[in-house]
Scaffold this motif. Sequence first.
Motif, PDB file in Angstrom:
ATOM      1  N   GLU A   4       8.701  -7.222 -21.272  1.00 43.75           N
ATOM      2  CA  GLU A   4       9.428  -6.668 -20.131  1.00 43.75           C
ATOM      3  C   GLU A   4       8.937  -5.260 -19.789  1.00 43.75           C
ATOM      4  OE1 GLU A   4      13.455  -7.106 -21.597  1.00 43.75           O
ATOM      5  OE2 GLU A   4      13.833  -8.627 -20.059  1.00 43.75           O
ATOM      6  N   SER A   5       8.721  -4.451 -20.794  1.00 44.08           N
ATOM      7  CA  SER A   5       8.263  -3.092 -20.565  1.00 44.08           C
ATOM      8  C   SER A   5       6.922  -3.078 -19.834  1.00 44.08           C
ATOM      9  CB  SER A   5       8.154  -2.344 -21.894  1.00 44.08           C
ATOM     10  OG  SER A   5       7.625  -1.060 -21.690  1.00 44.08           O
ATOM     11  N   VAL A   6       6.002  -3.903 -20.289  1.00 40.22           N
ATOM     12  CA  VAL A   6       4.685  -3.953 -19.648  1.00 40.22           C
ATOM     13  C   VAL A   6       4.807  -4.501 -18.222  1.00 40.22           C
ATOM     14  CG1 VAL A   6       2.403  -5.039 -19.747  1.00 40.22           C
ATOM     15  CG2 VAL A   6       3.413  -4.083 -21.816  1.00 40.22           C
ATOM     16  N   TRP A   7       5.586  -5.561 -18.036  1.00 35.95           N
ATOM     17  CA  TRP A   7       5.753  -6.180 -16.714  1.00 35.95           C
ATOM     18  C   TRP A   7       6.332  -5.184 -15.706  1.00 35.95           C
ATOM     19  CZ3 TRP A   7       4.218  -9.930 -13.706  1.00 35.95           C
ATOM     20  CH2 TRP A   7       4.994 -10.351 -12.627  1.00 35.95           C
ATOM     21  N   TYR A   8       7.412  -4.529 -16.082  1.00 42.81           N
ATOM     22  CA  TYR A   8       8.099  -3.655 -15.142  1.00 42.81           C
ATOM     23  C   TYR A   8       7.424  -2.300 -14.964  1.00 42.81           C
ATOM     24  CZ  TYR A   8      11.683  -7.209 -15.125  1.00 42.81           C
ATOM     25  OH  TYR A   8      12.341  -8.403 -14.999  1.00 42.81           O
ATOM     26  N   ASN A   9       6.454  -1.980 -15.798  1.00 41.88           N
ATOM     27  CA  ASN A   9       5.737  -0.706 -15.671  1.00 41.88           C
ATOM     28  C   ASN A   9       4.341  -0.861 -15.095  1.00 41.88           C
ATOM     29  OD1 ASN A   9       7.634   1.345 -16.643  1.00 41.88           O
ATOM     30  ND2 ASN A   9       7.570   0.154 -18.526  1.00 41.88           N
ATOM     31  N   GLN A  10       4.036  -2.034 -14.571  1.00 43.68           N
ATOM     32  CA  GLN A  10       2.736  -2.226 -13.931  1.00 43.68           C
ATOM     33  C   GLN A  10       2.678  -1.424 -12.634  1.00 43.68           C
ATOM     34  OE1 GLN A  10       0.814  -6.209 -14.153  1.00 43.68           O
ATOM     35  NE2 GLN A  10       2.943  -6.820 -14.350  1.00 43.68           N
ATOM     36  N   GLU A  11       1.507  -0.952 -12.342  1.00 43.60           N
ATOM     37  CA  GLU A  11       1.318  -0.237 -11.093  1.00 43.60           C
ATOM     38  C   GLU A  11       1.232  -1.247  -9.956  1.00 43.60           C
ATOM     39  OE1 GLU A  11      -1.915   2.555 -11.250  1.00 43.60           O
ATOM     40  OE2 GLU A  11      -1.451   3.038 -13.339  1.00 43.60           O
ATOM     41  N   PRO A  12       2.026  -1.071  -8.896  1.00 44.25           N
ATOM     42  CA  PRO A  12       1.999  -2.020  -7.778  1.00 44.25           C
ATOM     43  C   PRO A  12       0.608  -2.194  -7.187  1.00 44.25           C
ATOM     44  CG  PRO A  12       3.824  -0.485  -7.543  1.00 44.25           C
ATOM     45  CD  PRO A  12       2.998  -0.014  -8.707  1.00 44.25           C
ATOM     46  N   GLU A  13      -0.197  -1.138  -7.236  1.00 43.67           N
ATOM     47  CA  GLU A  13      -1.549  -1.220  -6.657  1.00 43.67           C
ATOM     48  C   GLU A  13      -2.406  -2.254  -7.369  1.00 43.67           C
ATOM     49  OE1 GLU A  13       0.454   2.489  -5.822  1.00 43.67           O
ATOM     50  OE2 GLU A  13      -0.160   1.712  -7.771  1.00 43.67           O
ATOM     51  N   ILE A  14      -2.188  -2.443  -8.658  1.00 46.98           N
ATOM     52  CA  ILE A  14      -2.963  -3.443  -9.396  1.00 46.98           C
ATOM     53  C   ILE A  14      -2.631  -4.838  -8.880  1.00 46.98           C
ATOM     54  CG2 ILE A  14      -3.281  -4.520 -11.663  1.00 46.98           C
ATOM     55  CD1 ILE A  14      -2.928  -1.686 -12.866  1.00 46.98           C
ATOM     56  N   LEU A  15      -1.352  -5.113  -8.709  1.00 48.83           N
ATOM     57  CA  LEU A  15      -0.937  -6.423  -8.196  1.00 48.83           C
ATOM     58  C   LEU A  15      -1.419  -6.620  -6.763  1.00 48.83           C
ATOM     59  CD1 LEU A  15       2.700  -6.527  -9.622  1.00 48.83           C
ATOM     60  CD2 LEU A  15       0.607  -7.462 -10.638  1.00 48.83           C
ATOM     61  N   GLN A  16      -1.331  -5.592  -5.961  1.00 50.77           N
ATOM     62  CA  GLN A  16      -1.785  -5.691  -4.578  1.00 50.77           C
ATOM     63  C   GLN A  16      -3.281  -5.939  -4.504  1.00 50.77           C
ATOM     64  OE1 GLN A  16      -0.272  -1.948  -3.157  1.00 50.77           O
ATOM     65  NE2 GLN A  16       1.772  -2.771  -2.782  1.00 50.77           N
ATOM     66  N   THR A  17      -4.037  -5.291  -5.380  1.00 52.00           N
ATOM     67  CA  THR A  17      -5.489  -5.501  -5.409  1.00 52.00           C
ATOM     68  C   THR A  17      -5.823  -6.943  -5.780  1.00 52.00           C
ATOM     69  OG1 THR A  17      -5.912  -3.187  -5.927  1.00 52.00           O
ATOM     70  CG2 THR A  17      -7.657  -4.765  -6.492  1.00 52.00           C
ATOM     71  N   LEU A  18      -5.098  -7.507  -6.731  1.00 52.50           N
ATOM     72  CA  LEU A  18      -5.333  -8.903  -7.097  1.00 52.50           C
ATOM     73  C   LEU A  18      -5.135  -9.823  -5.898  1.00 52.50           C
ATOM     74  CD1 LEU A  18      -3.648  -9.036 -10.603  1.00 52.50           C
ATOM     75  CD2 LEU A  18      -6.088  -9.310 -10.107  1.00 52.50           C
ATOM     76  N   ILE A  19      -4.131  -9.550  -5.106  1.00 52.13           N
ATOM     77  CA  ILE A  19      -3.876 -10.364  -3.912  1.00 52.13           C
ATOM     78  C   ILE A  19      -4.962 -10.139  -2.872  1.00 52.13           C
ATOM     79  CG2 ILE A  19      -2.301 -10.682  -1.957  1.00 52.13           C
ATOM     80  CD1 ILE A  19      -0.015 -10.032  -4.017  1.00 52.13           C
ATOM     81  N   MET A  20      -5.339  -8.890  -2.652  1.00 54.57           N
ATOM     82  CA  MET A  20      -6.338  -8.584  -1.626  1.00 54.57           C
ATOM     83  C   MET A  20      -7.719  -9.136  -1.962  1.00 54.57           C
ATOM     84  SD  MET A  20      -5.218  -4.799  -0.239  1.00 54.57           S
ATOM     85  CE  MET A  20      -5.675  -3.979  -1.749  1.00 54.57           C
ATOM     86  N   THR A  21      -8.002  -9.414  -3.234  1.00 55.99           N
ATOM     87  CA  THR A  21      -9.326  -9.943  -3.608  1.00 55.99           C
ATOM     88  C   THR A  21      -9.400 -11.463  -3.511  1.00 55.99           C
ATOM     89  OG1 THR A  21      -8.746 -10.074  -5.966  1.00 55.99           O
ATOM     90  CG2 THR A  21      -9.790  -8.013  -5.174  1.00 55.99           C
ATOM     91  N   MET A  22      -8.316 -12.122  -3.120  1.00 55.53           N
ATOM     92  CA  MET A  22      -8.319 -13.586  -3.106  1.00 55.53           C
ATOM     93  C   MET A  22      -9.364 -14.173  -2.162  1.00 55.53           C
ATOM     94  SD  MET A  22      -6.556 -14.813  -5.435  1.00 55.53           S
ATOM     95  CE  MET A  22      -6.726 -16.498  -4.903  1.00 55.53           C
ATOM     96  N   GLU A  23      -9.493 -13.629  -0.979  1.00 49.20           N
ATOM     97  CA  GLU A  23     -10.472 -14.168  -0.042  1.00 49.20           C
ATOM     98  C   GLU A  23     -11.877 -14.077  -0.636  1.00 49.20           C
ATOM     99  OE1 GLU A  23     -12.097 -13.552   4.519  1.00 49.20           O
ATOM    100  OE2 GLU A  23     -10.280 -12.528   3.891  1.00 49.20           O
ATOM    101  N   LYS A  24     -12.179 -12.956  -1.242  1.00 52.41           N
ATOM    102  CA  LYS A  24     -13.489 -12.773  -1.874  1.00 52.41           C
ATOM    103  C   LYS A  24     -13.667 -13.763  -3.026  1.00 52.41           C
ATOM    104  CE  LYS A  24     -16.301  -9.353  -4.277  1.00 52.41           C
ATOM    105  NZ  LYS A  24     -16.332  -8.007  -4.854  1.00 52.41           N
ATOM    106  N   ARG A  25     -12.632 -13.964  -3.818  1.00 46.43           N
ATOM    107  CA  ARG A  25     -12.721 -14.907  -4.940  1.00 46.43           C
ATOM    108  C   ARG A  25     -13.024 -16.316  -4.448  1.00 46.43           C
ATOM    109  NH1 ARG A  25      -8.386 -13.635  -9.552  1.00 46.43           N
ATOM    110  NH2 ARG A  25      -8.248 -11.398  -9.334  1.00 46.43           N
TER     111      ARG A  25
END
Length: 149
Positions: A114-135
Amino acid sequence: MVWAAFSFSGQVGLAFLDGRQNSPKYIETLEDHLMPFAENIGGRNWQYQQDDAPIHYSNATKNYLNSKNVAVLEWPPMSPDLNPIKNVWRNMSRKVYENGRQFYSMNALNTAIESVWYNQEPEILQTLIMTMEKRVCNVILRNRKTLNY
């Protein structure tokens, strides 16, 4: 087992699941966690991505998602490089178990997750989504061979 989801707008609350999962339990998880999250992030203008676990594609699950008007993205089986949550789980695992950390109770492990999940930087998750087209393009260019994400 732990279930989670995220979008460009945020993260769903983690669901710690007991025992072997089946379609009714999965549908309950979706009802209790995914649907409230979806309503909080803006209603119906979204698509849901899941992996190829049999309970995700059972008739009961399909019927449930259809009844909720959830658009489900279809992906080829065995394509973890096209599923951003796989990257999240890998990164979380590294942080939870960094420096050889071990846990002697489920409660301690769940707290660390829970600590790791809730302390993730939103930018990391957003970057994963934004790279989908490239993937997707890279998978096509590599004739569906696995990528190194």
